[in-house]
Design a protein around this motif. Structure first.
Motif, PDB file in Angstrom:
ATOM      1  N   GLY A 191       3.390   5.807  -3.442  1.00 42.07           N
ATOM      2  CA  GLY A 191       4.493   6.425  -3.977  1.00 42.07           C
ATOM      3  C   GLY A 191       5.551   6.663  -2.937  1.00 42.07           C
ATOM      4  O   GLY A 191       6.686   7.342  -3.212  1.00 42.07           O
ATOM      5  N   ALA A 192       5.592   5.923  -1.899  1.00 46.70           N
ATOM      6  CA  ALA A 192       6.536   5.939  -0.712  1.00 46.70           C
ATOM      7  C   ALA A 192       7.913   5.013  -1.204  1.00 46.70           C
ATOM      8  O   ALA A 192       7.644   3.956  -1.753  1.00 46.70           O
ATOM      9  CB  ALA A 192       6.214   5.021   0.325  1.00 46.70           C
ATOM     10  N   SER A 193       8.928   5.826  -1.136  1.00 50.41           N
ATOM     11  CA  SER A 193      10.388   5.247  -1.377  1.00 50.41           C
ATOM     12  C   SER A 193      10.650   4.214  -0.309  1.00 50.41           C
ATOM     13  O   SER A 193       9.829   4.152   0.860  1.00 50.41           O
ATOM     14  CB  SER A 193      11.255   6.140  -1.493  1.00 50.41           C
ATOM     15  N   ARG A 194      11.600   3.324  -0.438  1.00 46.10           N
ATOM     16  CA  ARG A 194      12.112   2.436   0.626  1.00 46.10           C
ATOM     17  C   ARG A 194      12.413   3.086   1.909  1.00 46.10           C
ATOM     18  O   ARG A 194      12.160   2.703   3.089  1.00 46.10           O
ATOM     19  CB  ARG A 194      13.494   1.937  -0.077  1.00 46.10           C
ATOM     20  N   LEU A 195      12.965   4.294   1.817  1.00 47.42           N
ATOM     21  CA  LEU A 195      13.191   4.934   3.186  1.00 47.42           C
ATOM     22  C   LEU A 195      11.776   5.541   3.793  1.00 47.42           C
ATOM     23  O   LEU A 195      11.759   5.340   5.008  1.00 47.42           O
ATOM     24  CB  LEU A 195      14.054   6.358   2.833  1.00 47.42           C
ATOM     25  N   ARG A 196      10.997   5.997   3.143  1.00 50.13           N
ATOM     26  CA  ARG A 196       9.654   6.162   3.571  1.00 50.13           C
ATOM     27  C   ARG A 196       8.958   5.202   4.200  1.00 50.13           C
ATOM     28  O   ARG A 196       8.238   5.077   5.261  1.00 50.13           O
ATOM     29  CB  ARG A 196       8.833   6.563   2.618  1.00 50.13           C
ATOM     30  N   GLN A 197       9.166   3.862   3.395  1.00 48.82           N
ATOM     31  CA  GLN A 197       8.317   2.809   4.000  1.00 48.82           C
ATOM     32  C   GLN A 197       8.942   2.274   5.194  1.00 48.82           C
ATOM     33  O   GLN A 197       8.305   1.790   6.390  1.00 48.82           O
ATOM     34  CB  GLN A 197       8.386   1.591   3.002  1.00 48.82           C
ATOM     35  N   HIS A 219       7.643   4.867   7.858  1.00 45.91           N
ATOM     36  CA  HIS A 219       6.332   5.002   8.427  1.00 45.91           C
ATOM     37  C   HIS A 219       5.710   3.532   8.550  1.00 45.91           C
ATOM     38  O   HIS A 219       4.425   3.559   9.063  1.00 45.91           O
ATOM     39  CB  HIS A 219       5.429   5.586   7.113  1.00 45.91           C
ATOM     40  N   VAL A 220       6.170   2.531   8.137  1.00 43.29           N
ATOM     41  CA  VAL A 220       5.769   1.052   8.265  1.00 43.29           C
ATOM     42  C   VAL A 220       6.665   0.262   9.288  1.00 43.29           C
ATOM     43  O   VAL A 220       6.048  -0.329  10.410  1.00 43.29           O
ATOM     44  CB  VAL A 220       5.639   0.318   6.792  1.00 43.29           C
ATOM     45  N   PRO A 232       7.651   2.086  13.087  1.00 45.26           N
ATOM     46  CA  PRO A 232       6.193   1.930  13.977  1.00 45.26           C
ATOM     47  C   PRO A 232       5.958   0.208  14.522  1.00 45.26           C
ATOM     48  O   PRO A 232       5.364   0.132  15.570  1.00 45.26           O
ATOM     49  CB  PRO A 232       5.178   2.544  12.994  1.00 45.26           C
ATOM     50  N   SER A 233       6.253  -0.620  13.766  1.00 45.95           N
ATOM     51  CA  SER A 233       6.049  -1.880  13.944  1.00 45.95           C
ATOM     52  C   SER A 233       7.127  -2.480  14.946  1.00 45.95           C
ATOM     53  O   SER A 233       6.616  -3.248  15.827  1.00 45.95           O
ATOM     54  CB  SER A 233       6.127  -2.896  12.796  1.00 45.95           C
ATOM     55  N   LEU A 234       8.063  -1.671  14.979  1.00 44.88           N
ATOM     56  CA  LEU A 234       8.934  -2.004  16.089  1.00 44.88           C
ATOM     57  C   LEU A 234       9.048  -1.415  17.170  1.00 44.88           C
ATOM     58  O   LEU A 234       9.605  -1.714  18.293  1.00 44.88           O
ATOM     59  CB  LEU A 234      10.754  -1.781  15.630  1.00 44.88           C
ATOM     60  N   ARG A 235       8.161  -0.336  17.294  1.00 46.64           N
ATOM     61  CA  ARG A 235       8.268   0.780  18.428  1.00 46.64           C
ATOM     62  C   ARG A 235       7.989  -0.005  19.727  1.00 46.64           C
ATOM     63  O   ARG A 235       8.656   0.374  20.796  1.00 46.64           O
ATOM     64  CB  ARG A 235       7.140   1.688  18.259  1.00 46.64           C
ATOM     65  N   GLY A 236       7.071  -0.820  20.071  1.00 45.70           N
ATOM     66  CA  GLY A 236       6.803  -1.438  21.033  1.00 45.70           C
ATOM     67  C   GLY A 236       7.746  -2.269  21.654  1.00 45.70           C
ATOM     68  O   GLY A 236       8.289  -2.165  22.797  1.00 45.70           O
ATOM     69  N   LEU A 237       8.471  -2.855  20.768  1.00 42.13           N
ATOM     70  CA  LEU A 237       9.723  -3.707  21.164  1.00 42.13           C
ATOM     71  C   LEU A 237      10.872  -2.953  21.542  1.00 42.13           C
ATOM     72  O   LEU A 237      11.678  -3.189  22.413  1.00 42.13           O
ATOM     73  CB  LEU A 237      10.378  -4.870  20.068  1.00 42.13           C
ATOM     74  N   ALA A 259       0.933  -1.310   0.030  1.00 41.45           N
ATOM     75  CA  ALA A 259       0.053   0.173  -0.100  1.00 41.45           C
ATOM     76  C   ALA A 259       0.869   1.271   0.047  1.00 41.45           C
ATOM     77  O   ALA A 259       0.772   2.303  -0.679  1.00 41.45           O
ATOM     78  CB  ALA A 259      -1.051  -0.051   1.326  1.00 41.45           C
ATOM     79  N   ALA A 260       2.017   1.185   0.619  1.00 40.47           N
ATOM     80  CA  ALA A 260       2.907   2.314   0.884  1.00 40.47           C
ATOM     81  C   ALA A 260       3.569   2.704  -0.685  1.00 40.47           C
ATOM     82  O   ALA A 260       3.860   3.793  -1.138  1.00 40.47           O
ATOM     83  CB  ALA A 260       3.894   2.088   2.027  1.00 40.47           C
ATOM     84  N   ALA A 261       3.963   1.456  -1.346  1.00 36.56           N
ATOM     85  CA  ALA A 261       4.641   1.720  -2.589  1.00 36.56           C
ATOM     86  C   ALA A 261       3.525   2.094  -3.529  1.00 36.56           C
ATOM     87  O   ALA A 261       3.917   2.973  -4.509  1.00 36.56           O
ATOM     88  CB  ALA A 261       5.136   0.067  -2.894  1.00 36.56           C
ATOM     89  N   VAL A 262       2.146   1.815  -3.379  1.00 29.66           N
ATOM     90  CA  VAL A 262       1.031   2.242  -4.296  1.00 29.66           C
ATOM     91  C   VAL A 262       1.046   3.716  -3.895  1.00 29.66           C
ATOM     92  O   VAL A 262       0.804   4.486  -5.175  1.00 29.66           O
ATOM     93  CB  VAL A 262      -0.096   1.366  -4.235  1.00 29.66           C
TER      94      VAL A 262
END
Length: 325
Positions: A222-228, A231-232, A235-240, A217-220
């Motif tokens: 227009g997010a670059s690898r750095l943006r992914q 933003h993805v 945040p998935s690692l934030r709790g850990l 969804a992020a690639a669709v």
């Protein structure tokens, strides 16, 4: 609605009491978990014997403890042993400052290293290459500090491989290992080399659970690898990350006793002394058992306070932390 002609319900057909039904469900669960209980029992006993029972020995922080007469017969001294913390003992102050500096350096440089390495490994497409690199990076963790210090001395010491090469080519020499001005930098590089690979395990496991649909969804959009990553992935690692950071703060004043003791020889004590080595030197070497116990007790209480405080801050920012509210 019942009438006089309706027969009374038979006792054997009535619904069983809820308590008996609940007990009936618990019995199979107890039988099922019995094997797990026996497996956990040895570890629990060892934890109690070697971690919690020794806490009772902190009583010597309030005694003029003499090992030859024991705890029961040593004279009580109240809080006299804690005066070293408040009267400005130079050796203690040097140890405290060095410990805080090393703690700050390790939080800034050592703690993020496994995260960055896990992100780099996760970006690899080939699983075979990823597993091969992981296997190589895990190996230093299984080496003892004696071996790690010996490797650094053989490579970067005054008579190490690097200086031998420099002398052979008339390029001078680098005084790295054994240089008091670079002591903290050498310690930090050793910790990064030894434990960064092993520290990626938890982060790679967390990254494997990130839904690929989020990246698509992020690639669709227009997010670059750095943006992914920003933003993805993060945040998935934030709790850990928050959980491990809180646990690291609880151990903040312990910065590597064995690693430092092995490299103190020939260096100024004011440069290399930390709280753990201060406790060791004053207790086992100079016989100041009560003072060492007092410093160790305060260090442990500060660690507990840091965990509780950091966990409270995590709750304020909406994270679960070590335990929930």
């Amino acid at each position: 609605m019942t009438t006089l002609d309706d027969p009374a319900p038979r006792p054997d057909t009535a619904d069983p009491p809820r308590d008996s039904a609940r007990q009936g469900r618990k019995r199979p669960r107890r039988r099922r978990d019995l094997a797990l209980f026996w497996f956990a029992l040895p570890g629990t006993v060892l934890l109690l014997l070697f971690h919690y029972v020794p806490l009772l020995g902190n009583v010597i922080a309030f005694q003029d403890y003499q090992p030859f007469i024991g705890i029961m017969h040593s004279r009580w001294s109240g809080v006299d042993n804690f005066t070293v913390l408040f009267n400005g003992d130079p050796a203690f102050l040097h140890a405290l400052v060095n410990t805080l500096e090393l703690t700050l350096i390790q939080v800034v440089f050592v703690f993020p290293a496994p995260i960055l390495l896990a992100l780099a490994l996760n970006s690899l497409v080939s699983e075979r290459v990823k597993k091969s690199i992981q296997s190589v990076l895990y190996l230093p963790h299984f080496l003892s500090w004696v071996v790690v210090v010996a490797i650094f001395q053989q490579m970067l010491g005054n008579a190490g491989l690097v200086n031998v090469f420099l002398h052979a080519n008339d390029l001078g020499s680098w005084n790295i290992v054994g240089n008091p001005d670079l002591f903290k930098e050498v310690l930090t590089s050793q910790v990064i080399w030894k434990d960064t690979g092993w520290g990626t395990i938890l982060f790679l496991a967390a990254l494997s659970r990130v839904d690929n649909d989020l990246y698509e969804a992020a690639a669709v959009d227009g997010a670059s690898r750095l943006r992914q990553t920003w933003h993805v992935t993060l945040p998935s690692l934030r709790g850990l990350i928050v959980l491990l950071l809180i646990l690291r703060l609880g151990d903040a004043l312990s910065v590597g006793f064995e690693q430092i003791v092995l490299q103190q020889t020939g260096l100024e004590r004011n440069t290399t002394e930390v709280l753990d080595t201060y406790v060791y030197n004053n207790g086992l070497v100079y016989g100041e058992w009560g003072v060492s116990a007092a410093v160790g007790l305060v260090k442990g209480l500060v660690g507990v306070a840091l965990v509780l405080g950091a966990n409270k801050v995590a709750h304020i920012f909406g994270e679960e932390g070590v335990y929930q509210k």
